[in-house]
Motif scaffolding. Structure first.
Motif, PDB file in Angstrom:
ATOM      1  N   GLU A 189      -0.103  14.193  25.093  1.00 20.03           N
ATOM      2  CA  GLU A 189       0.879  13.202  25.560  1.00 20.03           C
ATOM      3  C   GLU A 189       0.263  11.822  25.739  1.00 20.03           C
ATOM      4  O   GLU A 189       0.933  10.801  25.606  1.00 20.03           O
TER       5      GLU A 189
ATOM      6  N   LYS B 244       3.906  17.604  17.874  1.00 17.27           N
ATOM      7  CA  LYS B 244       4.555  16.330  18.195  1.00 17.27           C
ATOM      8  C   LYS B 244       3.728  15.152  17.691  1.00 17.27           C
ATOM      9  O   LYS B 244       4.280  14.130  17.295  1.00 17.27           O
TER      10      LYS B 244
ATOM     11  N   ARG C  40      -5.076  16.179  26.130  1.00 19.00           N
ATOM     12  CA  ARG C  40      -3.721  15.890  26.612  1.00 19.00           C
ATOM     13  C   ARG C  40      -3.005  15.099  25.512  1.00 19.00           C
ATOM     14  O   ARG C  40      -3.078  13.868  25.487  1.00 19.00           O
TER      15      ARG C  40
END
Length: 343
Positions: A101, A130, A99
């Motif tokens: 994020e 990102k 994950r």
């Protein structure tokens, strides 16, 4: 930032909470991580203060959990993560789900008592991700590229000097010619030569030629050099020495193919205006190896290199199908090539 800037900052006590260390020069990268450990962790505390993970086996949630956990009985800790998934261009492992994020949130508010180090053993990061964009914006990224030829020579001389010995440029160049550009091997051979020289002594050309064996790839490089200079006797003598060392003719031929192919690439790229550094990046060579290959390629014409690669392809087929004796077949190729020259 590059490796020099990162070392300078750490030496001045400016430690980043997160590092993304990428690049192909593993020796300098390992040296940097060792420097971090020396600055942050006492030797007797290393077992408790250094934690290692691999994102190929461990989800990033586990890594972040560890990073967010306060160190036990020590003031700070280092979490070292080998990664080819979150920052690199490779595909995610089917075994491990991540994950990103969670990591993105941690990079925004990292724990002060933890230094999180990602080791990405690839030439480039995936700029589309990102994680990479965030790390770049936060100045967490450190590049560990191969040293340029002049830098590598200075590094060898400096390493000898750090041990109370001297080494001049011709000696350093001879060491490079014999060992190649692998910094781990160069460090080991330099240390051996320094022991031989003794405190305050000099690492001499004679000592290098006596104590440092020529690596197989460097011998093949030398072999092509002798062929280009029409020194057929020297080339055959070197080939016989390699056979006495039980080197396989097929392996030697494969190395010859690679060297002639690299010379062809360098010659074509040079004709298109590429610099030696750009050539090294395009071909995947160390800058020092690219420089020597370019010097060697100047002795051959494009047509001659293409013809030699064609001959080697035919020889490879003949050797592998038993139509010709392997050792004899390669020797005959060397004799023909040496007699015909590079043009």
């Amino acid at each position: 930032m590059d490796a020099k800037q990162a070392f300078r900052a750490v030496n001045q006590g400016q430690i980043s909470p997160v590092y993304v260390c990428y690049g192909t020069e593993s020796y300098i990268r390992n040296e940097f991580i060792e420097r971090l450990q020396e600055r942050l962790v006492e030797p007797e505390h290393r077992e408790m203060a250094i934690v290692r993970f691999d994102t190929g086996e461990t989800p990033i949630d586990t890594v972040v959990d560890e990073a967010e956990t306060l160190p036990f009985l020590v003031p700070s800790k280092i979490v070292i993560v080998r990664d080819q998934t979150l920052f690199a261009a490779g595909k995610e492992s089917a075994k491990t789900e991540h994950r990103p994020e969670r990591l993105l949130a941690y990079m925004e508010q990292p724990l002060e008592s933890t230094v999180l180090v990602f080791v990405v053993p690839q030439e480039k990061l995936d700029e589309r991700k990102k994680t990479v964009k965030t790390a770049k914006a936060k100045e967490y990224i450190v590049s560990f590229a191969s040293l340029q030829p002049e830098e590598l020579l200075r590094w060898l001389i400096k390493r000898a000097g750090g041990q109370g010995r001297s080494m001049d440029a011709p000696a350093a160049e001879e060491l490079l010619r014999r060992v190649g550009t692998d910094m781990h091997a160069l460090a080991a051979e330099t240390d051996k030569l320094c022991l031989h020289a003794g405190q305050g002594g000099a690492v001499s050309l004679e000592a290098i030629r006596t104590l440092v064996p020529m690596a197989t790839e460097q011998n093949v490089f030398k072999l092509t050099e002798e062929l280009a200079a029409l020194r057929t006797t020297e080339a055959i003598s070197l080939y016989h020495d390699l056979l006495k060392q039980r080197e396989e003719p097929i392996k030697l031929m494969a190395l010859l193919v690679r060297q002639f192919r690299n010379m062809l690439y360098v010659k074509e790229l040079g004709g298109q205006g590429y610099s030696p550094q750009q050539m090294a990046s395009q071909i995947g060579l160390h800058p020092y190896a690219a420089k020597l290959t370019a010097e060697q390629a100047r002795k051959f014409s494009l047509e001659r290199l293409a013809a030699l690669l064609g001959e080697l392809a035919e020889l490879d087929y003949a050797m592998k199908t038993g139509k010709v004796d392997k050792a004899l077949g390669l020797e005959l190729f060397l004799l023909r090539t040496g007699s015909q020259g590079a043009s």
